[in-house]
Design an enzyme around this catalytic site. Structure first.
Site, short mmCIF file in Angstrom:
data_model
loop_
_atom_site.label_atom_id
_atom_site.label_comp_id
_atom_site.label_asym_id
_atom_site.label_seq_id
_atom_site.Cartn_x
_atom_site.Cartn_y
_atom_site.Cartn_z
N ASP A 19 -22.07 4.52 -4.53
CA ASP A 19 -22.25 5.95 -4.81
C ASP A 19 -21.11 6.72 -4.17
O ASP A 19 -20.24 6.12 -3.53
CB ASP A 19 -23.63 6.43 -4.30
CG ASP A 19 -24.22 7.48 -5.24
OD1 ASP A 19 -23.52 8.46 -5.54
OD2 ASP A 19 -25.37 7.31 -5.67
N HIS B 41 -20.53 9.15 -9.97
CA HIS B 41 -20.85 8.75 -8.59
C HIS B 41 -19.82 7.75 -8.06
O HIS B 41 -20.16 6.67 -7.57
CB HIS B 41 -22.27 8.17 -8.52
CG HIS B 41 -23.34 9.23 -8.71
ND1 HIS B 41 -23.59 10.19 -7.75
CD2 HIS B 41 -24.19 9.47 -9.73
CE1 HIS B 41 -24.57 10.99 -8.19
NE2 HIS B 41 -24.95 10.58 -9.38
N GLU C 264 -25.40 11.24 -14.40
CA GLU C 264 -24.72 12.36 -13.75
C GLU C 264 -23.20 12.20 -13.72
O GLU C 264 -22.60 12.20 -12.65
CB GLU C 264 -25.27 12.54 -12.33
CG GLU C 264 -26.76 12.85 -12.34
CD GLU C 264 -27.36 13.01 -10.94
OE1 GLU C 264 -28.32 13.79 -10.82
OE2 GLU C 264 -26.91 12.36 -9.98
C1 TNX Z 1 -30.58 12.12 -9.10
S1 TNX Z 1 -31.89 9.74 -10.39
C2 TNX Z 1 -29.79 11.02 -8.91
C3 TNX Z 1 -29.38 10.62 -7.55
C4 TNX Z 1 -29.90 11.57 -6.51
C5 TNX Z 1 -31.32 11.97 -6.87
C6 TNX Z 1 -32.01 12.83 -5.88
C7 TNX Z 1 -30.40 9.51 -10.62
C8 TNX Z 1 -30.10 8.51 -11.63
N1 TNX Z 1 -29.45 10.17 -9.94
O1 TNX Z 1 -27.99 10.50 -7.48
O2 TNX Z 1 -29.86 10.97 -5.29
O3 TNX Z 1 -31.30 12.66 -8.11
O4 TNX Z 1 -33.39 12.91 -6.18
#
Ligand code: TNX
Length: 546
Positions: free
Chosen positions: A206, A281, A344
């Site tokens: 990450d 990430h 994301e």
């Molecule tokens: C979303 S769930 C994310 C994470 C964060 C989290 C916090 C997901 C696939 N990605 O990178 O840590 O929310 O709740």
């Protein structure tokens, strides 16, 4: 009068005619069928476990009980291989019998009588889960790692028929935002097994840290595994005046450590699925290898939480990097699945990147979403060519799904429904039921800092991985469910335990127990027994509202 009654009771006991006290069966997750019966089977140092053959996995299943009896009771239970040493089924035995009539390889039939225990299963996993059930039926001292004195190691008589509702029952742990060492990881795996959870999804890369040593890219361990600062407080607090802890923080698992965890997990019938995030990430990796970005950097391993614009560029170099990384990863993890993230990923850098825009044009793609889809599909092809399958977060639906991908639905259940309707396999992990980084109480002042939200035990218990409205054929694509523990605000082991338990007990019932057998009140009463086991394990579970 009191003395007369006492005398009466002791005479009855001596005569062995004491009426059986009502047995209790505090099993979580609750089995498919349970028929109570009076009396109990008592384990002692003469008890033997008879296994059908020399199969190592079946031995491991038996060993899981033997190990507890040795550590907590100081009793050495013999495992006898019936193929080598034929034995007549007799008293004081736990007899394993292979039975083809049990269709689910994780299913089992358990018959506890006063004289012996009989276990039927079609595969080692079934025997293992029967042992976990016995473990829960034993006195809670069974969890101790020091010998408990004056305990009768009794299992209440019972007939159980059991199998899981879903084949995939998971927990994801983020070790990037905060790290866990492999001793801690092994302890979590043991707790998963206790609850019949069979998958450990290990979030290994990450923005804030890269945690798996890759021989071809040594700077991942030297640079990407360490950050120089970590945000103090919540991301949404004091936004204009953020404070950081300046202590260098990080950690990396060597490939030997990874192997050790994978092997350990196997003995607990837990599959470990690694997650290597792409294309977002990415900052920790980019800090070591800025040539994999669109802009060229420089970057620092992030000390802040959130979503960052610097992601992997879609130049060839990136694909070469991931093919090499994933080859090493696939050598370490025997699991059928490799998780490649996909969540994301902001598209800002790609929009302004000559190489990415050229690729969009050359491939005739509509936009950056289709470019992300190209990225994932290309990695999927590579992973499929090694005989493995990909899992991705539900964003991989955007711009078109990779042909064989399994979707992990986290932004609600819609992504999962959509994927199942397209004929793809799905693992349900909707935030509102499965995000264990949320608060467990409405009064946040009672709790350590969390990401936000409110996810009490009861809500987790309500989780149903199969949404209404799917046809039977579509519903078959729902492989199961998973809880996720993101660790932005969960720095250490004690805190991990506080967030995981007892919510994981509620999750286990959502993914194992038939819907018709679920009842929150009744679960709560069984949980009281399970909490005694937690106490014996010295597990730092959340005691709010219990
Ligand atoms: C979303 S769930 C994310 C994470 C964060 C989290 C916090 C997901 C696939 N990605 O990178 O840590 O929310 O709740």
């Amino acid at each position: 009068m009191k003395r007369v009654a006492l005398l009466f009771i002791s005479i009855m006991c001596m005569m062995g005619t004491m009426p059986a006290q009502n047995n209790t069966y505090n099993i979580v997750p609750f089995p498919v069928k349970l028929k109570s019966s009076p009396g109990q089977f008592v384990l002692n140092d003469k008890t033997q476990i008879i296994v059908p053959n020399g199969d190592i996995d079946i031995h491991n299943a038996a060993f899981s009980l033997l190990e507890r009896m040795l550590l907590a009771a100081g009793l050495h239970i013999n495992i006898v291989n019936a193929e080598e040493t034929p034995v007549k089924v007799g008293d004081n035995m736990i007899v394993f019998k292979l039975s083809r009539s049990i269709s689910n390889n994780e299913g089992y039939i358990l018959k506890v009588t006063k004289n012996r225990i009989e276990v039927e299963a079609s595969a080692a996993a079934g025997f293992f889960y029967a042992m976990q059930t016995i473990r829960q039926l034993l006195p809670p001292e069974i969890e101790k790692n020091t010998i408990a004195a004056n305990v009768t190691w009794a299992v209440p008589c019972v007939n159980i028929e059991d199998e899981p509702r879903y084949p995939y029952r998971g927990l994801m742990l983020d070790v990037c935002r905060h790290f866990s060492n492999i001793q801690e990881i092994k302890r979590y795996i043991d707790k998963l097994a206790f609850h019949k959870i069979n998958t450990f999804h290990w979030h290994l890369t990450d923005d804030q840290g890269w945690r798996i040593d890759i021989k071809a890219y040594p700077k991942l361990a030297e640079v990407s595994a360490w950050r120089n600062k970590t945000l103090i407080g919540h991301l949404l607090e004091n936004v204009n005046d953020r404070k950081y802890n300046q202590t260098r923080y990080g950690g990396i698992y060597s490939q030997n450590e990874i192997r050790e965890v994978v092997e350990y997990a196997k003995t607990k019938f837990v599959t470990v699925i690694p997650e290597i995030e792409m294309p977002g990430h990415a900052v920790a990796a980019l800090a070591a290898y800025p040539n994999l970005s669109c802009s060229g950097g420089p970057f620092e391993v992030e000390g802040l939480w959130g979503i960052f614009n610097d992601v992997y560029c879609t130049r060839e170099e990136t694909f070469q990097f991931f093919e090499t990384v994933l080859s090493e990863v696939m050598d370490l993890f025997p699991s059928k699945y490799i998780h490649i993230g996909g969540d994301e990923c902001p598209k800002l850098r790609w929009q302004r990147c000559y190489a990415c825009q050229t690729r969009i044009k050359e491939l005739g793609l509509k936009d950056e979403h289709e470019l992300q889809s190209y990225f994932i599909q290309r990695m999927e092809k590579f992973i499929n060519s090694k005989g493995k399958q990909i899992i991705g977060w539900d964003e991989i639906l955007e711009g078109g799904l990779a042909p064989n991908a399994t979707v992990m639905s986290w932004r609600g259940i819609e992504g999962g429904i959509d994927a199942a309707k397209q004929g793809h396999d799905v693992i349900m992990t909707p935030g509102d039921y499965c995000y264990f980084d949320r608060y467990q109480s409405q009064d946040k002042t009672q709790e350590p800092l969390a990401i936000g939200g409110y996810l009490p035990l009861e809500k987790v218990y309500e989780f149903d991985p199969t949404p209404a409205g799917l046809t039977a054929a579509e519903a078959k694509h729902i492989l199961g469910g998973q809880a996720n523990l993101w660790r932005e605000y969960i720095p250490n082991d004690t805190h991990v335990e506080y967030m995981l338990f007892p919510r994981l007990a509620a999750l286990s019932e959502a993914v194992w127990t038939p819907k018709a057998n679920k009842d929150y009140k009744e679960f709560r009463s069984r949980l009281t027994g399970i909490l005694k086991h937690y106490d014996s394990m010295q597990l730092g579970y959340c005691k709010l509202n219990l």
